[in-house]
Design an enzyme around this catalytic site. Structure first.
Site, mmCIF file in Angstrom:
data_model
loop_
_atom_site.group_PDB
_atom_site.id
_atom_site.type_symbol
_atom_site.label_atom_id
_atom_site.label_comp_id
_atom_site.label_asym_id
_atom_site.label_seq_id
_atom_site.Cartn_x
_atom_site.Cartn_y
_atom_site.Cartn_z
ATOM 1 N N HIS A 205 1.591 47.694 50.979
ATOM 2 C CA HIS A 205 1.648 47.653 52.439
ATOM 3 C C HIS A 205 2.572 48.744 52.946
ATOM 4 C CE1 HIS A 205 -0.579 43.965 53.434
ATOM 5 N NE2 HIS A 205 -0.061 43.434 52.343
ATOM 6 N N GLU B 282 2.405 50.207 55.559
ATOM 7 C CA GLU B 282 2.554 50.070 57.012
ATOM 8 C C GLU B 282 3.629 49.070 57.417
ATOM 9 O OE1 GLU B 282 -0.036 46.583 55.970
ATOM 10 O OE2 GLU B 282 0.251 48.637 55.248
ATOM 11 N N CYS C 10 -4.295 46.270 50.624
ATOM 12 C CA CYS C 10 -3.916 45.050 49.905
ATOM 13 C C CYS C 10 -5.152 44.218 49.537
ATOM 14 C CB CYS C 10 -2.895 44.256 50.713
ATOM 15 S SG CYS C 10 -1.991 43.051 49.695
#
Length: 307
Positions: A234, A236, A142
């Site tokens: 993102h 994750e 990011c």
């Protein structure tokens, strides 16, 4: 195989409940194996959430991993206590002379500021320069990806008219080991106010764009030597991260729209359709396997700008 983390790290307790294999430092020392040394430069304000999200993904491979948590020394955290940071985190000065197989640079909530106005920008540029010779491969996420693209390749970010917020579909536009096992369409969460210039990415001869989206823009790029990977989303994120961000901004009366393609039938009461988790596991597993484990030298002191 296990992740080696600092003793008593709270994230370890969360991951153990999920049956992620966590090994404490004493047990790891008894293992006659060369583990991968991975540094996590955590720029997010709520550090424990980010630790859990990323360690969960790193623990999904057959490789033993030794994690070093890093923080900027030139920034005072408002959301994480100094006691916690002093216990579990190191600063760049403490690891400057070390070599790492891999490194992750996270996002940060400073994207609307010019890079040079970020309080720890000078320190971050020193770290990013250091990765060229001291880290086999670095994964930027990011804002960390935007910062890396700007520092290494002069690629600019652009302010969006409204926050890019939700789950977006991306198309594979090039092939690389980083994408092995991924479908042609890849879903990734995004939460940001800026984007990078697609034209500048395409014009950079040292970069290959792997995933792109009409809605979300360039999402995954890699340097041709594999030393730097840039993900603008993102992958994750936990299932409820975007929902919590949405509720937080609503409570603060900030201008925020419901995250796109996130709640089932756009109804908060019906929950979340998680369609990016497997992509995240594959992405990080491929990074560790093809860009770290298979190319890093057994003797870390041999890491250099070429590998």
């Amino acid at each position: 195989m296990p992740i080696r983390v600092p003793n008593q790290l709270p994230a370890a307790q969360v991951l153990q409940k999920e049956n992620i294999f966590i090994m404490d430092e004493e047990c790891a020392i008894r293992q006659d194996i060369r583990e991968l040394k991975i540094a996590l430069l955590n720029l997010m304000p709520v550090k424990q959430d980010t630790e859990v999200q990323l360690l969960r993904l790193l623990g999904n491979t057959p490789l033993q991993i030794d994690i070093t948590l890093l923080r900027p020394a030139t920034h005072e955290s408002k959301n994480t206590s100094s006691e916690y940071l002093n216990t579990f985190y190191k600063t760049f000065e403490e690891v400057r002379e070390e070599k790492f197989d891999g490194m992750i640079i996270t996002g940060a909530p400073v994207e609307q500021m010019p890079f040079e106005e970020v309080t720890y920008w000078e320190e971050l540029t020193e770290i990013m320069e250091w990765t060229n010779t001291n880290v086999t491969s670095t994964f930027h996420i990011c804002w960390g990806a935007q910062a890396g693209l700007y520092y290494h390749y002069g690629i600019h970010k652009e302010l969006l008219k409204k926050k890019r917020f939700g789950i977006f579909e991306h198309t594979r536009i090039n092939n690389a080991p980083l994408l092995y096992g991924l479908d042609d369409k890849v879903s990734i969460p995004h939460s940001r106010h800026t984007e990078i210039s697609r034209q500048e990415v395409k014009a950079c001869n040292d970069l290959v764009m792997l995933l792109d989206s009409k809605e979300a823009g360039p999402a995954l790029m890699i340097s041709k030597d594999g030393k730097h990977i840039f993900a603008t989303g993102h992958a994750e994120y936990d299932p409820y991260t975007l929902g919590n961000e949405y509720k937080r901004d609503l409570a603060k009366n900030l201008p925020i729209e419901m995250p796109q393609n996130y709640f089932i039938q756009n109804n908060m009461e019906k929950g979340v359709c998680v369609n990016w988790r497997s992509h995240a596991y594959i992405l990080f597993s491929n990074w560790l396997n093809y860009y770290v484990y298979q190319v890093t030298p057994y003797d870390l002191q041999e890491i250099s700008s070429k590998h």
